[in-house]
Design a protein around this motif. Structure first.
Motif, short mmCIF file in Angstrom:
data_model
loop_
_atom_site.label_atom_id
_atom_site.label_comp_id
_atom_site.label_asym_id
_atom_site.label_seq_id
_atom_site.Cartn_x
_atom_site.Cartn_y
_atom_site.Cartn_z
N LEU A 87 0.65 -1.12 0.03
CA LEU A 87 -0.08 -0.01 0.04
C LEU A 87 0.74 1.10 -0.11
O LEU A 87 1.90 1.20 0.67
N PRO A 88 0.47 2.31 -0.62
CA PRO A 88 0.96 3.73 -0.69
C PRO A 88 1.16 3.91 0.91
O PRO A 88 0.10 4.05 1.57
N GLY A 89 2.20 4.31 1.36
CA GLY A 89 2.73 4.66 2.69
C GLY A 89 3.27 3.50 3.56
O GLY A 89 3.56 3.91 4.73
N THR A 90 3.37 2.32 2.85
CA THR A 90 4.01 1.48 3.71
C THR A 90 5.48 0.90 3.03
O THR A 90 6.07 0.26 3.96
N LEU A 91 5.84 1.24 1.91
CA LEU A 91 6.99 0.80 1.29
C LEU A 91 7.67 2.07 0.41
O LEU A 91 6.96 2.87 -0.05
#
Length: 315
Positions: free
Chosen positions: A212-216
Motif C-alpha cells: 500500500l502507498p505509505g508502507t514501502l
C-alpha cells in the motif's frame, strides 16, 4: 471482466464476499474466491497469521484462542497462514488454542473463513516451497488460495515470483486461486513497477500483491493507481498489503492507509503478522475495516464468527 485465460467474472452473477455467511465463506475457494472478492468493490479484509502462534495464551484449565480465530472475530474475511511448517508434522496441523486438524477444509469450517497459505520461491521448507508437487498437497487439503510471496531475508524477486507463478499455474490448472507479489522488499530490494506487477498476471496470477502507498518507500498513490488499473484490466484482483509492521501502528494512521487504498482501487486489504506474536493489532484492523466498509458490514462479519465443531485429535 475476464482474465488472460478467458475466464469471465460477471459481478452481477457472483456473490460478494461481504454478503456470505460463515458456512459459505468457509466453502469459498479457487477462482470463485477471487471473483467474489472482485464483486465486493474494495471491501474485503485479509489477515495473515503465523500458523503456530496464539497471542491469547491459554490460562491453566481454560481454552485458548488461536490468532486465526482472533482476526476472524475482528472482521477478517480471509485468513492466510504464514510459516505453516511450524505447525505441520507431515500429516496434521496442530494449532495452539484450536487443536489438531488433518485438513484445511476442517479448519476453514471451524473458524468460518476460507484459509489461504503463503508459499515462497526460495529455499524454504517443502510445504511452504512454491513447487507444484507441494502446492497440490495444500490444495488437496483444502487451501482456498495460495499467496506467492517472500518473507524477509529470503531473497525473493519479481522475476522469481513470475517464474514460480507460471510453474504453479501450469501444474495446478486454471481453477486454483494464485495471488502473487511482494509485501515488502523481502531481502531483495527492487522497485515496484507496473511492468513487474502485470508480468505476474501474464504468468498466471489471478491476484497480485501490491504494498500500500505509505508502507514501502517509492510506492506513491500515483504509481499504485496506475498499477492497480493495469492489473485489473489484465483480469486480476489486487491485494493491497500492510506488511512493514505498520499493522501494529497507531489508530490515527489507519484512515490515511485505508482511504488511500480505496482511492487507488484496491480489491482486498491485507494485514500482516507483525505486532502481537504472529498477527496484527486486531483493533487497528477493525478501525481499517470500518474505514473501508463501515460499521454495518464490519459488525456483520464479526458477528458471523464463532467456533464450529471442535476437533482436538486427528481422525
Amino acid at each position: 471482466m475476464s482474465d488472460q485465460h478467458g475466464h469471465q467474472y460477471d459481478h452481477r452473477q457472483t456473490p460478494r464476499i461481504l454478503d456470505l455467511d460463515r458456512e459459505r465463506l468457509a466453502a469459498l475457494r479457487g477462482r470463485a474466491l477471487t471473483a467474489s472478492v472482485a464483486a465486493a468493490e474494495g471491501r474485503t479484509m485479509v489477515a495473515e497469521v503465523f500458523a503456530d502462534r496464539a497471542a491469547l495464551v491459554p490460562m491453566p484449565g481454560m481454552p485458548g484462542v488461536h490468532n486465526a480465530e482472533l482476526v476472524a472475530a475482528f472482521g477478517a474475511d480471509i485468513v492466510v497462514l504464514n510459516l505453516i511448517e511450524r505447525a505441520w508434522d507431515g500429516e496434521r496441523l496442530t494449532l495452539p488454542g484450536l487443536g489438531t486438524f488433518t485438513s484445511l477444509t476442517d479448519l476453514a469450517a471451524y473458524i468460518g473463513r476460507p484459509v489461504g497459505i503463503n508459499l515462497e520461491p526460495g529455499d524454504v521448507p517443502e510445504i511452504r516451497r512454491a513447487k507444484p508437487e507441494y502446492a497440490k498437497r495444500l490444495i488437496d487439503m483444502g487451501a482456498a488460495m495460495l499467496c506467492l510471496t517472500a518473507n524477509p531475508g529470503t531473497g525473493g524477486s519479481y522475476a522469481g515470483l513470475a517464474r514460480v507463478t507460471e510453474e504453479l499455474r501450469a501444474g495446478l490448472g486454471d481453477d486454483v486461486a494464485l495471488w502473487s507479489g511482494k509485501m515488502h522488499h523481502a531481502g531483495h530490494p527492487e522497485r515496484v513497477t507496473v511492468e513487474r506487477l502485470t508480468s505476474l498476471v501474464e504468468a498466471g496470477a489471478d491476484g497480485v500483491v501490491l504494498p500500500l502507498p505509505g508502507t514501502l518507500p517509492g510506492v506513491t498513490k500515483e504509481l499504485a493507481a496506475e498499477a492497480v488499473a493495469a492489473v485489473q484490466d489484465a483480469g486480476a484482483v489486487v491485494m493491497g498489503a500492510i506488511g512493514t509492521s505498520q499493522e501494529g501502528s497507531h489508530a490515527n494512521v489507519v484512515p490515511q492507509l485505508a482511504l488511500t487504498a480505496k482511492e487507488v482501487g484496491i480489491d482486498a486489504h491485507h494485514f500482516g503478522d507483525s505486532f502481537l506474536p504472529g498477527m496484527c493489532d486486531p483493533e487497528v484492523m477493525y478501525d481499517y475495516s470500518v474505514a473501508i466498509r463501515g460499521r454495518r458490514h464490519t459488525w456483520n462479519r464479526m458477528a458471523l464468527g464463532g467456533r464450529g465443531h471442535r476437533r482436538t485429535t486427528a481422525v
